[in-house]
Structures are given as structure tokens and as C-alpha cells.
Design a protein around this motif. Structure first.
Motif, PDB file in Angstrom:
ATOM      1  N   GLU A 158     -77.176 -37.090 -25.241  1.00 26.64           N
ATOM      2  CA  GLU A 158     -78.026 -38.044 -24.540  1.00 26.64           C
ATOM      3  C   GLU A 158     -77.347 -39.403 -24.521  1.00 26.64           C
ATOM      4  O   GLU A 158     -76.918 -39.931 -25.544  1.00 26.64           O
ATOM      5  N   GLU A 159     -77.224 -39.958 -23.327  1.00 25.82           N
ATOM      6  CA  GLU A 159     -76.535 -41.222 -23.177  1.00 25.82           C
ATOM      7  C   GLU A 159     -77.533 -42.365 -23.378  1.00 25.82           C
ATOM      8  O   GLU A 159     -78.388 -42.621 -22.544  1.00 25.82           O
ATOM      9  N   VAL A 160     -77.444 -43.034 -24.518  1.00 21.80           N
ATOM     10  CA  VAL A 160     -78.378 -44.099 -24.838  1.00 21.80           C
ATOM     11  C   VAL A 160     -78.004 -45.364 -24.075  1.00 21.80           C
ATOM     12  O   VAL A 160     -78.809 -45.948 -23.364  1.00 21.80           O
ATOM     13  N   ASP A 161     -76.762 -45.794 -24.213  1.00 21.65           N
ATOM     14  CA  ASP A 161     -76.284 -46.982 -23.525  1.00 21.65           C
ATOM     15  C   ASP A 161     -75.527 -46.555 -22.262  1.00 21.65           C
ATOM     16  O   ASP A 161     -74.487 -45.902 -22.348  1.00 21.65           O
ATOM     17  N   LEU A 162     -76.043 -46.934 -21.114  1.00 23.58           N
ATOM     18  CA  LEU A 162     -75.411 -46.544 -19.866  1.00 23.58           C
ATOM     19  C   LEU A 162     -74.123 -47.309 -19.624  1.00 23.58           C
ATOM     20  O   LEU A 162     -73.260 -46.850 -18.890  1.00 23.58           O
ATOM     21  N   TRP A 163     -73.987 -48.477 -20.210  1.00 18.00           N
ATOM     22  CA  TRP A 163     -72.725 -49.197 -20.126  1.00 18.00           C
ATOM     23  C   TRP A 163     -72.538 -50.055 -21.373  1.00 18.00           C
ATOM     24  O   TRP A 163     -73.508 -50.416 -22.055  1.00 18.00           O
ATOM     25  N   THR A 164     -71.274 -50.338 -21.687  1.00 21.73           N
ATOM     26  CA  THR A 164     -70.940 -51.195 -22.814  1.00 21.73           C
ATOM     27  C   THR A 164     -69.855 -52.173 -22.369  1.00 21.73           C
ATOM     28  O   THR A 164     -69.021 -51.839 -21.514  1.00 21.73           O
ATOM     29  N   LEU A 218     -77.642 -49.400 -10.268  1.00 22.53           N
ATOM     30  CA  LEU A 218     -76.828 -50.490  -9.749  1.00 22.53           C
ATOM     31  C   LEU A 218     -77.517 -51.848  -9.926  1.00 22.53           C
ATOM     32  O   LEU A 218     -76.884 -52.823 -10.345  1.00 22.53           O
ATOM     33  N   ALA A 219     -78.796 -51.916  -9.620  1.00 20.87           N
ATOM     34  CA  ALA A 219     -79.515 -53.186  -9.712  1.00 20.87           C
ATOM     35  C   ALA A 219     -79.525 -53.709 -11.143  1.00 20.87           C
ATOM     36  O   ALA A 219     -79.353 -54.915 -11.379  1.00 20.87           O
ATOM     37  N   GLU A 220     -79.720 -52.815 -12.110  1.00 14.50           N
ATOM     38  CA  GLU A 220     -79.739 -53.244 -13.507  1.00 14.50           C
ATOM     39  C   GLU A 220     -78.356 -53.717 -13.952  1.00 14.50           C
ATOM     40  O   GLU A 220     -78.238 -54.685 -14.715  1.00 14.50           O
ATOM     41  N   PHE A 221     -77.316 -53.012 -13.499  1.00 19.41           N
ATOM     42  CA  PHE A 221     -75.964 -53.408 -13.886  1.00 19.41           C
ATOM     43  C   PHE A 221     -75.619 -54.768 -13.279  1.00 19.41           C
ATOM     44  O   PHE A 221     -75.013 -55.617 -13.945  1.00 19.41           O
ATOM     45  N   GLU A 222     -75.990 -54.978 -12.013  1.00 18.84           N
ATOM     46  CA  GLU A 222     -75.726 -56.270 -11.369  1.00 18.84           C
ATOM     47  C   GLU A 222     -76.441 -57.399 -12.108  1.00 18.84           C
ATOM     48  O   GLU A 222     -75.885 -58.500 -12.282  1.00 18.84           O
ATOM     49  N   ALA A 223     -77.647 -57.129 -12.555  1.00 24.07           N
ATOM     50  CA  ALA A 223     -78.383 -58.146 -13.303  1.00 24.07           C
ATOM     51  C   ALA A 223     -77.702 -58.456 -14.630  1.00 24.07           C
ATOM     52  O   ALA A 223     -77.665 -59.609 -15.076  1.00 24.07           O
ATOM     53  N   ILE A 278     -74.439 -58.219 -15.352  1.00 28.97           N
ATOM     54  CA  ILE A 278     -73.174 -58.942 -15.211  1.00 28.97           C
ATOM     55  C   ILE A 278     -73.346 -60.251 -14.441  1.00 28.97           C
ATOM     56  O   ILE A 278     -72.418 -61.051 -14.344  1.00 28.97           O
ATOM     57  N   GLY A 279     -74.527 -60.453 -13.855  1.00 28.05           N
ATOM     58  CA  GLY A 279     -74.812 -61.703 -13.172  1.00 28.05           C
ATOM     59  C   GLY A 279     -74.119 -61.887 -11.842  1.00 28.05           C
ATOM     60  O   GLY A 279     -73.822 -63.015 -11.438  1.00 28.05           O
ATOM     61  N   ARG A 280     -73.887 -60.798 -11.106  1.00 29.45           N
ATOM     62  CA  ARG A 280     -73.272 -60.905  -9.783  1.00 29.45           C
ATOM     63  C   ARG A 280     -73.615 -59.675  -8.955  1.00 29.45           C
ATOM     64  O   ARG A 280     -73.955 -58.617  -9.491  1.00 29.45           O
ATOM     65  N   SER A 281     -73.531 -59.824  -7.645  1.00 27.04           N
ATOM     66  CA  SER A 281     -73.824 -58.720  -6.730  1.00 27.04           C
ATOM     67  C   SER A 281     -72.552 -57.939  -6.425  1.00 27.04           C
ATOM     68  O   SER A 281     -71.474 -58.522  -6.256  1.00 27.04           O
ATOM     69  N   LEU A 282     -72.685 -56.640  -6.360  1.00 22.68           N
ATOM     70  CA  LEU A 282     -71.570 -55.770  -5.995  1.00 22.68           C
ATOM     71  C   LEU A 282     -71.777 -55.136  -4.633  1.00 22.68           C
ATOM     72  O   LEU A 282     -70.988 -54.297  -4.207  1.00 22.68           O
ATOM     73  N   THR A 283     -72.849 -55.541  -3.927  1.00 24.60           N
ATOM     74  CA  THR A 283     -73.206 -54.867  -2.672  1.00 24.60           C
ATOM     75  C   THR A 283     -73.313 -55.825  -1.500  1.00 24.60           C
ATOM     76  O   THR A 283     -73.970 -55.517  -0.509  1.00 24.60           O
ATOM     77  N   HIS A 284     -72.676 -56.986  -1.580  1.00 22.36           N
ATOM     78  CA  HIS A 284     -72.803 -57.966  -0.502  1.00 22.36           C
ATOM     79  C   HIS A 284     -71.694 -57.821   0.544  1.00 22.36           C
ATOM     80  O   HIS A 284     -71.302 -58.783   1.175  1.00 22.36           O
ATOM     81  N   TYR A 285     -71.221 -56.609   0.735  1.00 24.56           N
ATOM     82  CA  TYR A 285     -70.159 -56.371   1.716  1.00 24.56           C
ATOM     83  C   TYR A 285     -70.740 -55.680   2.940  1.00 24.56           C
ATOM     84  O   TYR A 285     -71.735 -54.961   2.852  1.00 24.56           O
TER      85      TYR A 285
END
Length: 295
Positions: A199-205, A220-225, A227-234
Motif C-alpha cells: 500500500e502506497e502511503v505517500d504518493l510522492w516524496t 495532479l491537482a494535489e501535486f500542483e498545490a 509544489i506551488g506551481r501549475s503543470l497544465t498551463h500549456y
């Protein structure tokens, strides 16, 4: 272990024009045939129907997909030489979580069978401490299949012969990949997670400032929040179609990227695929540009 219905690929299903007389089949025809164009009688304009959502699993895959579409590539096969020691084999079973491991002589292109964890445990005890050891004792035979075989044919054969694993052999007789019965079944019912899956507890480190190791299924939305930046503004990214980091990586490169593949976004953010198989991305590293780290 680690197995899509593409609505556009089912050429046998054709839309029936409005106004045709109903043919035999009644409810079945209404279920399997849909109108792609209808006339709006009140306005006289053609109403464009919304295409059905694309499904990724189903019985049609048994006929449509081939072994090469689902097999684990040769580079990712966990196998052991016939000279392996008892301690090393015990350690491999513990670390990999596998129950079946191919055994080879010299190189993987000369497989001689596979060792089953149950056979090993019954012969040598669950700690691998008892009895004279040789991995060749009690090897089970391997099933060899061509990459062009349909997964439906292979599934039937594996069920009939009670085999759970097969090696994919190329035209020169070398090993090209490995496929399990679970890989085949997953193409029909979706991914199978059993009690042995971690079971993956932490989805990212955050490995270090500006470098993140993340599972592809990370929202994606949680990860962007985070790191404090958008990855989908293209312009090439449709935010309504992307929910996960893996989905974003797939959309950006247009295919399932291989392990080690690197993608750089216009603003300097880099995606590096850490773990993947022919069907999906599993883990990736996201590296932010130095300017954003300083900020």
C-alpha cells in the motif's frame, strides 16, 4: 503483476440511420448499436452526438490484443542463474515479493525452468535453512509463446495446462519478455491488487529541494498545490482530460513512455520515468527548474 476497449477500433459496430425500420434483436440492437447522427426534426439541423467514453478493459481485448502488448520487457524480468545460492534466493523472494522466478543457464536466453516459492519452502523450510540445496531440484517447466499470439488463445492455453507464467520467445529463439496469467486477466477486468501488494502511503516524496519522486497515480491537482506551481498551463494540455501525473506525462509525449525516458516542459520542469511497463507508467521523478526553487 504485474493486464482496452477502444470504441473506435470496433469496426463491426455501425450506427443505424434514423428512420430505418427496426430489425430483429430489439433490446440487444439498442444496446450495441448507437446513432452517430440524428436529425433535429424541429430545427432541421443535424445534432452531433457525444462520442462514448473510451474504455480500457473488456472481453474484446482477448481477441484484439497480442502477447507483445502486455508482456514485461526482457530488461525488467526478474530471473536467477542455476548457480544461485540458497541465501541469495531467499533474499530475492523476500525483496521482490514474487512467487515464481525463471531460472537460466548462463544467460536469460537459455531458460531451463522456474522455481516456485512454495516448492522451495516445502523442501527447505520457510527460512530456507534445511536440506541440501540446488535450484535445479524441483524446477517446474516453462511455457514458451510467440509475441504474436492473441492473449485470449494464451489465456485458454494457460488455463488448460495450469500454467501461471510464460516466456515470450522472439524469432531467433531468444527471450523477449515474460507474461503472467494475471497480466492477461487484468486486460479484461482491470488492475488486480491483492494482499501482497504494498500500500502506497505517500504518493510522492521530496528527495531534495526541487526534486520529487512520485507515483504516476498521484492526483495532479494535489501535486500542483504541494509544489506551488501549475503543470497544465500549456496549449497542448486539456486539464479536463488529465487527473494524474502519469496521465499528464502520457498526454505530453503521446505514448506510454519507457523507463528512463525524459520529458522537459517549456518552462523547464522535467519528468523522468523511473518505473514503467508496456501498458502504464508507475513512478516518475519531477524536477523543478532552479529559478523556481530559488523563489
Amino acid at each position: 503483476m504485474g493486464d482496452s476497449i477502444d470504441g473506435s477500433s470496433n469496426a463491426a459496430l455501425r450506427a443505424q440511420p434514423v428512420g430505418q425500420s427496426k430489425s430483429k434483436g430489439g433490446i440487444l440492437r439498442r444496446l450495441f448499436f448507437s446513432d452517430t447522427s440524428q436529425t433535429n426534426e424541429s430545427s432541421g439541423e443535424a445534432a452531433v452526438s457525444t462520442p462514448p467514453p473510451v474504455q480500457t478493459h473488456g472481453m474484446i481485448n482477448l481477441r484484439r490484443m497480442r502477447v507483445e502488448d502486455v508482456a514485461i520487457p526482457k530488461a525488467d524480468i526478474v530471473a536467477v542463474p542455476s548457480t544461485i545460492t540458497k541465501a541469495d534466493l531467499v533474499q530475492l523472494f523476500r525483496e521482490s515479493g514474487l512467487t515464481r522466478v525463471p531460472v537460466y543457464e548462463g544467460t536469460l536466453d537459455t531458460p531451463i525452468g522456474f522455481v516456485h516459492l512454495k516448492d522451495f519452502a516445502l523442501r527447505h523450510g520457510f527460512n530456507g535453512t534445511g536440506g541440501r540445496f540446488s535450484v535445479k531440484l524441483g524446477l517446474r517447466p516453462l511455457l514458451f509463446v510467440p509475441p504474436s499470439m492473441s492473449i485470449g488463445v494464451l489465456l485458454t492455453r494457460m488455463q488448460a495446462e495450469r500454467r501461471h507464467m510464460a516466456l515470450v520467445i522472439d524469432e531467433y529463439g531468444g527471450v523477449d519478455g515474460l507474461v503472467t496469467i494475471e497480466d492477461l486477466i487484468e486486460q479484461v477486468i482491470g488492475e488486480i491488487e491483492d494482499e501482497h501488494d504494498i500500500e502506497e502511503v505517500d504518493l510522492w516524496t521530496e528527495e531534495k529541494p526541487g526534486s520529487y519522486l512520485a507515483y504516476a497515480k498521484s492526483p495532479l491537482a494535489e501535486f500542483e498545490a504541494a509544489i506551488g506551481r501549475s503543470l497544465t498551463h500549456y496549449e497542448d494540455v486539456d486539464v479536463e482530460e488529465v487527473d494524474t501525473l502519469g496521465g499528464l506525462a502520457f498526454m505530453l509525449c503521446g505514448h506510454v513512455p519507457a523507463r528512463g525516458e525524459v520529458m522537459e516542459l517549456p518552462d523547464g520542469v522535467t519528468f523522468e520515468v523511473i518505473d514503467a511497463d508496456p501498458r502504464r507508467i508507475k513512478r516518475l521523478r519531477v524536477i523543478l527548474p532552479e529559478s523556481s526553487i530559488d523563489d
